[in-house]
Scaffold this motif. Structure first.
Motif, PDB file in Angstrom:
ATOM      1  N   SER A  19       0.806  -1.225   0.000  1.00  0.00           N
ATOM      2  CA  SER A  19       0.000   0.000   0.000  1.00  0.00           C
ATOM      3  C   SER A  19       0.840   1.277   0.000  1.00  0.00           C
ATOM      4  O   SER A  19       0.423   2.293  -0.566  1.00  0.00           O
ATOM      5  CB  SER A  19      -0.957   0.010   1.195  1.00  0.00           C
ATOM      6  N   GLN A  20       2.030   1.235   0.632  1.00  0.00           N
ATOM      7  CA  GLN A  20       2.824   2.454   0.769  1.00  0.00           C
ATOM      8  C   GLN A  20       4.127   2.441  -0.006  1.00  0.00           C
ATOM      9  O   GLN A  20       4.742   3.486  -0.195  1.00  0.00           O
ATOM     10  CB  GLN A  20       3.164   2.674   2.252  1.00  0.00           C
ATOM     11  N   GLY A  21       4.564   1.257  -0.413  1.00  0.00           N
ATOM     12  CA  GLY A  21       5.870   1.119  -1.046  1.00  0.00           C
ATOM     13  C   GLY A  21       6.866   0.569  -0.047  1.00  0.00           C
ATOM     14  O   GLY A  21       6.732   0.784   1.164  1.00  0.00           O
ATOM     15  N   ILE A  22       7.849  -0.135  -0.542  1.00  0.00           N
ATOM     16  CA  ILE A  22       8.823  -0.789   0.327  1.00  0.00           C
ATOM     17  C   ILE A  22       9.751   0.229   0.980  1.00  0.00           C
ATOM     18  O   ILE A  22       9.949   0.226   2.193  1.00  0.00           O
ATOM     19  CB  ILE A  22       9.626  -1.848  -0.453  1.00  0.00           C
ATOM     20  N   ARG A  23      10.310   1.101   0.174  1.00  0.00           N
ATOM     21  CA  ARG A  23      11.265   2.076   0.720  1.00  0.00           C
ATOM     22  C   ARG A  23      10.583   3.065   1.671  1.00  0.00           C
ATOM     23  O   ARG A  23      11.198   3.537   2.618  1.00  0.00           O
ATOM     24  CB  ARG A  23      11.966   2.822  -0.400  1.00  0.00           C
ATOM     25  N   ALA A  24       9.307   3.360   1.429  1.00  0.00           N
ATOM     26  CA  ALA A  24       8.584   4.317   2.268  1.00  0.00           C
ATOM     27  C   ALA A  24       8.129   3.712   3.599  1.00  0.00           C
ATOM     28  O   ALA A  24       7.696   4.438   4.485  1.00  0.00           O
ATOM     29  CB  ALA A  24       7.370   4.847   1.509  1.00  0.00           C
ATOM     30  N   THR A  25       8.237   2.404   3.726  1.00  0.00           N
ATOM     31  CA  THR A  25       7.776   1.717   4.935  1.00  0.00           C
ATOM     32  C   THR A  25       8.960   1.394   5.834  1.00  0.00           C
ATOM     33  O   THR A  25       9.848   0.638   5.456  1.00  0.00           O
ATOM     34  CB  THR A  25       7.043   0.408   4.560  1.00  0.00           C
ATOM     35  N   GLY A  26       8.953   1.965   7.009  1.00  0.00           N
ATOM     36  CA  GLY A  26      10.028   1.712   7.961  1.00  0.00           C
ATOM     37  C   GLY A  26       9.761   0.494   8.825  1.00  0.00           C
ATOM     38  O   GLY A  26       8.615   0.041   8.962  1.00  0.00           O
ATOM     39  N   VAL A  27      10.800  -0.019   9.406  1.00  0.00           N
ATOM     40  CA  VAL A  27      10.706  -1.180  10.286  1.00  0.00           C
ATOM     41  C   VAL A  27       9.855  -0.848  11.511  1.00  0.00           C
ATOM     42  O   VAL A  27       9.106  -1.696  12.004  1.00  0.00           O
ATOM     43  CB  VAL A  27      12.117  -1.677  10.678  1.00  0.00           C
ATOM     44  N   ASP A  28       9.928   0.385  11.998  1.00  0.00           N
ATOM     45  CA  ASP A  28       9.096   0.789  13.135  1.00  0.00           C
ATOM     46  C   ASP A  28       7.612   0.626  12.813  1.00  0.00           C
ATOM     47  O   ASP A  28       6.842   0.128  13.640  1.00  0.00           O
ATOM     48  CB  ASP A  28       9.378   2.250  13.528  1.00  0.00           C
ATOM     49  N   ALA A  29       7.216   1.056  11.635  1.00  0.00           N
ATOM     50  CA  ALA A  29       5.809   0.948  11.235  1.00  0.00           C
ATOM     51  C   ALA A  29       5.377  -0.511  11.128  1.00  0.00           C
ATOM     52  O   ALA A  29       4.250  -0.864  11.498  1.00  0.00           O
ATOM     53  CB  ALA A  29       5.590   1.668   9.909  1.00  0.00           C
ATOM     54  N   ILE A  30       6.260  -1.348  10.618  1.00  0.00           N
ATOM     55  CA  ILE A  30       5.941  -2.779  10.488  1.00  0.00           C
ATOM     56  C   ILE A  30       5.781  -3.401  11.874  1.00  0.00           C
ATOM     57  O   ILE A  30       4.819  -4.127  12.131  1.00  0.00           O
ATOM     58  CB  ILE A  30       7.019  -3.516   9.676  1.00  0.00           C
ATOM     59  N   ALA A  31       6.711  -3.110  12.764  1.00  0.00           N
ATOM     60  CA  ALA A  31       6.636  -3.653  14.122  1.00  0.00           C
ATOM     61  C   ALA A  31       5.346  -3.199  14.805  1.00  0.00           C
ATOM     62  O   ALA A  31       4.653  -4.003  15.444  1.00  0.00           O
ATOM     63  CB  ALA A  31       7.855  -3.230  14.931  1.00  0.00           C
TER      64      ALA A  31
END
Length: 187
Positions: A19-31
């Motif tokens: 939905s946001q793109g790989i580079r735009a998605t940080g590990v913090d957001a995933i966690a």
């Protein structure tokens, strides 16, 4: 429990990457989306690159299974299945969540041809073309590998066209071109 958490991380990463793109998605957001910590995430995936590859591999396996099941539900003969692929693609593209092909999007973000993202994408499309070539062979069509490459290009092009302009009719146009290619390939 640990396996469930790993799956939760993969699902959260997959949703955010798409939905946001790989580079735009940080590990913090995933966690945060997976209701875990960065430290736990890194226990399962030592780096973001490892997570990206795991997400793409899971996506390709899930997509392959889903796609083949959908095609087989629409047609029971190999030749009809070749055209049913375009109906399944059309249905995929009409979904409100459709953001293009996850693999094509990923390779656009990671253009290095020797990188793992390209490797996963290339493996999927090689497998996809083999699936089409097998259907063409079972249909006793001439040059099944060439036909598979051509039909794959039509599907890939339709996906990109629809991503760029919604309700473009790309899947139907691709299907019409596929009909002509199949007719030309009959023995």
């Amino acid at each position: 429990m640990p396996q469930n958490l790993q799956e939760k991380i993969l699902t959260a990463a997959s949703d955010l990457f798409y939905s946001q793109g790989i580079r735009a998605t940080g590990v913090d957001a995933i966690a945060k989306a997976a209701s875990t910590t960065k430290m736990t995430l890194y226990r399962y995936f030592p780096s973001k690159d490892d997570l990206i590859v795991a997400v793409l591999r899971q996506h390709t396996e899930n997509f392959r299974t889903w796609f083949i099941t959908q095609v087989e539900a629409k047609a029971d003969q190999p030749k009809a299945q070749l055209l049913a692929m375009f109906d399944v693609t059309s249905e995929l593209m009409t979904s409100p969540e459709f953001r293009g092909c996850a693999l094509i999007n990923a390779t656009a973000e990671f253009p290095q041809e020797t990188g793992p993202v390209h490797q996963v994408s290339a493996e999927f499309y090689d497998s996809f073309r083999r699936y089409i070539a097998d259907l063409a062979t079972e249909s006793q069509l001439k040059n099944p590998e060439n036909l598979a490459f051509q039909l794959s290009l039509l599907i890939e092009g339709a996906l990109v066209s629809e991503q760029m302009k919604r309700q473009s009719g790309a899947a139907e146009q691709a299907k019409q071109a596929a009909i002509m290619l199949i007719e030309m390939s009959q023995s």
